[in-house]
Design a protein around this motif. Sequence first.
Motif, mmCIF file in Angstrom:
data_model
loop_
_atom_site.group_PDB
_atom_site.id
_atom_site.type_symbol
_atom_site.label_atom_id
_atom_site.label_comp_id
_atom_site.label_asym_id
_atom_site.label_seq_id
_atom_site.Cartn_x
_atom_site.Cartn_y
_atom_site.Cartn_z
ATOM 1 N N LEU A 102 0.842 -1.185 0.048
ATOM 2 C CA LEU A 102 -0.094 0.266 0.023
ATOM 3 C C LEU A 102 0.965 1.153 -0.185
ATOM 4 O O LEU A 102 0.574 2.278 -0.721
ATOM 5 C CB LEU A 102 -0.865 0.015 1.323
ATOM 6 N N GLY A 103 2.190 1.099 0.741
ATOM 7 C CA GLY A 103 2.827 2.390 0.799
ATOM 8 C C GLY A 103 3.313 2.500 -0.784
ATOM 9 O O GLY A 103 3.635 3.734 -1.286
ATOM 10 N N LEU A 104 3.982 1.490 -1.406
ATOM 11 C CA LEU A 104 4.437 1.639 -2.817
ATOM 12 C C LEU A 104 3.017 2.189 -3.525
ATOM 13 O O LEU A 104 3.556 3.182 -4.490
ATOM 14 C CB LEU A 104 4.805 0.202 -3.309
ATOM 15 N N ALA A 105 2.056 1.852 -3.304
ATOM 16 C CA ALA A 105 1.077 2.297 -4.297
ATOM 17 C C ALA A 105 0.885 3.646 -3.947
ATOM 18 O O ALA A 105 0.395 4.418 -4.822
ATOM 19 C CB ALA A 105 -0.235 1.556 -4.104
ATOM 20 N N PHE B 183 -12.832 -2.020 1.988
ATOM 21 C CA PHE B 183 -11.785 -1.913 2.772
ATOM 22 C C PHE B 183 -10.400 -1.977 1.902
ATOM 23 O O PHE B 183 -10.219 -3.116 1.196
ATOM 24 C CB PHE B 183 -11.621 -2.764 4.008
ATOM 25 N N THR B 184 -9.767 -1.077 1.747
ATOM 26 C CA THR B 184 -8.299 -1.088 1.103
ATOM 27 C C THR B 184 -7.369 -2.130 1.373
ATOM 28 O O THR B 184 -6.868 -2.725 0.660
ATOM 29 C CB THR B 184 -7.583 0.274 1.120
ATOM 30 N N ARG B 185 -7.461 -2.364 2.664
ATOM 31 C CA ARG B 185 -6.627 -3.503 3.279
ATOM 32 C C ARG B 185 -7.174 -5.014 2.627
ATOM 33 O O ARG B 185 -6.355 -5.766 2.460
ATOM 34 C CB ARG B 185 -6.533 -3.698 4.747
ATOM 35 N N VAL B 186 -8.487 -5.188 2.250
ATOM 36 C CA VAL B 186 -8.818 -6.296 1.661
ATOM 37 C C VAL B 186 -8.369 -6.446 0.402
ATOM 38 O O VAL B 186 -7.950 -7.689 0.129
ATOM 39 C CB VAL B 186 -10.334 -6.365 1.965
ATOM 40 N N ARG B 187 -8.388 -5.303 -0.389
ATOM 41 C CA ARG B 187 -8.085 -5.337 -1.771
ATOM 42 C C ARG B 187 -6.599 -5.541 -1.810
ATOM 43 O O ARG B 187 -5.897 -6.276 -2.748
ATOM 44 C CB ARG B 187 -8.549 -3.978 -2.438
ATOM 45 N N GLU C 48 -5.781 -9.214 -1.664
ATOM 46 C CA GLU C 48 -6.223 -9.895 -2.899
ATOM 47 C C GLU C 48 -4.973 -9.604 -3.916
ATOM 48 O O GLU C 48 -4.720 -10.441 -4.616
ATOM 49 C CB GLU C 48 -7.443 -9.480 -3.445
ATOM 50 N N ALA C 49 -4.688 -8.319 -3.896
ATOM 51 C CA ALA C 49 -3.505 -7.571 -4.794
ATOM 52 C C ALA C 49 -2.188 -8.538 -4.621
ATOM 53 O O ALA C 49 -1.621 -9.248 -5.466
ATOM 54 C CB ALA C 49 -3.480 -6.464 -4.899
ATOM 55 N N LEU C 50 -1.742 -8.683 -3.226
ATOM 56 C CA LEU C 50 -0.645 -9.417 -3.172
ATOM 57 C C LEU C 50 -0.642 -10.895 -3.330
ATOM 58 O O LEU C 50 0.321 -11.488 -3.950
ATOM 59 C CB LEU C 50 -0.355 -9.103 -1.362
ATOM 60 N N ALA C 51 -1.875 -11.574 -3.171
ATOM 61 C CA ALA C 51 -1.964 -12.948 -3.530
ATOM 62 C C ALA C 51 -1.781 -13.178 -4.849
ATOM 63 O O ALA C 51 -1.177 -14.193 -5.609
ATOM 64 C CB ALA C 51 -3.287 -13.438 -3.402
#
Length: 334
Positions: free
Chosen positions: A145-148, A204-208, A211-214
């Motif tokens: 998220l920090g990179l994004a 929630f951003t954290r949920v997305r 998923e993005a990490l997976a």
Amino acid sequence: MGAGHPAQADCRRGVRAVLEGLPPGSLALAAVSGGTDSLALAGALAAEGPAHDVTVGAIVVDHGLQPDSADTALLAAQQCGDVGLAPVAIVQAVVTSSGGGLEAAAREARYAALADTAAAMGEEHPAVVVLLGHTRDDQAEQVLLGLARGSGARSLAGMAPLVVREGVPFVRPLLHLPRTTTEQACAAWGLVPWEDPMNADRAFTRVRAREALAALEADLGPGLAEALTRSADLLRDDADLLDDLAGRAVPDDDPAGLPVTDLTELAPALRSRVWRRLLVRAGAPAGALTAQHVAECDRLLVDWHGQGPLHLPGDLRVRRADGRVHIGRATGGQ
Ligand SMILES: Nc1ncnc2c1ncn2[C@@H]1O[C@H](COP(=O)(O)OP(=O)(O)OP(=O)(O)O)[C@@H](O)[C@H]1O
């Protein structure tokens, strides 16, 4: 309770390191939501406790945000008691809505409740510590998220293994373990995690991010979360050093203003940190200062073409005149 499964041993190892660093008679409290990570933490703390001269307990925070939150908290507390943690406290958090959204408000209220409760429970002990169940996956999501957002080193350093809040140390002994380890450890200890419905809510951003990490791991390889965590550790070392150097490089307050040359001679990585400190010292709320604000201030040094004063959070005015930088209240007549 056995220590047979390697996942149990992994969780215990992190907790052991924390307990070994505590003075005799201390109180170590797991912060338990009832989810997989913190239940595994509770299991590990209960398993390790008897080998150390410490009292091992837990705190469960009820945010009151869901209709069945009291039942969830009770179930989490019961499982903590079942594995052998005592005392176990359930506390209510007062979540007040803020500009940062519900998740941030809940987190803020949770840390305040944990710090207050731990301080009160630890009064009779020489030291108290709160253990959090964050894992490598949480860390990797945070770094992603920090990179994004295009963040700098401090933010990309993710969560620190130790933070002190209101005088209470919070440690994260599972920070280098994958979530699969906490899942396996829970199963081995017979603990039944609660599935937070918010963990499936894509609002929630954290949920997305999860998923993005997976998805990225599927494409780039299973070592991605570990690699992101390694980057975070390296960047934390860098950010700590730079913050330390910046602290020493902050010029003394001068009513006549700060000489521009004192600031321009600093390396950019130090200058941005020095700016932040100067602005906070002058009264800017740290949380309201953005990288953009700092960059605008820096342009008064490195891209000077006679621009007018800057107006910043905290009613601050920053201007350059006569080879000096003046930072003060906009209403203060500087
Ligand atoms: N309601 C709560 N009461 C006490 N501690 C909590 C609570 N919610 C979170 N925590 C602590 O903060 C840590 C991180 O919580 P967060 O919700 O960010 O992650 P998580 O991966 O969902 O954790 P978990 O699987 O333990 O719920 C938890 O592992 C726990 O130690």
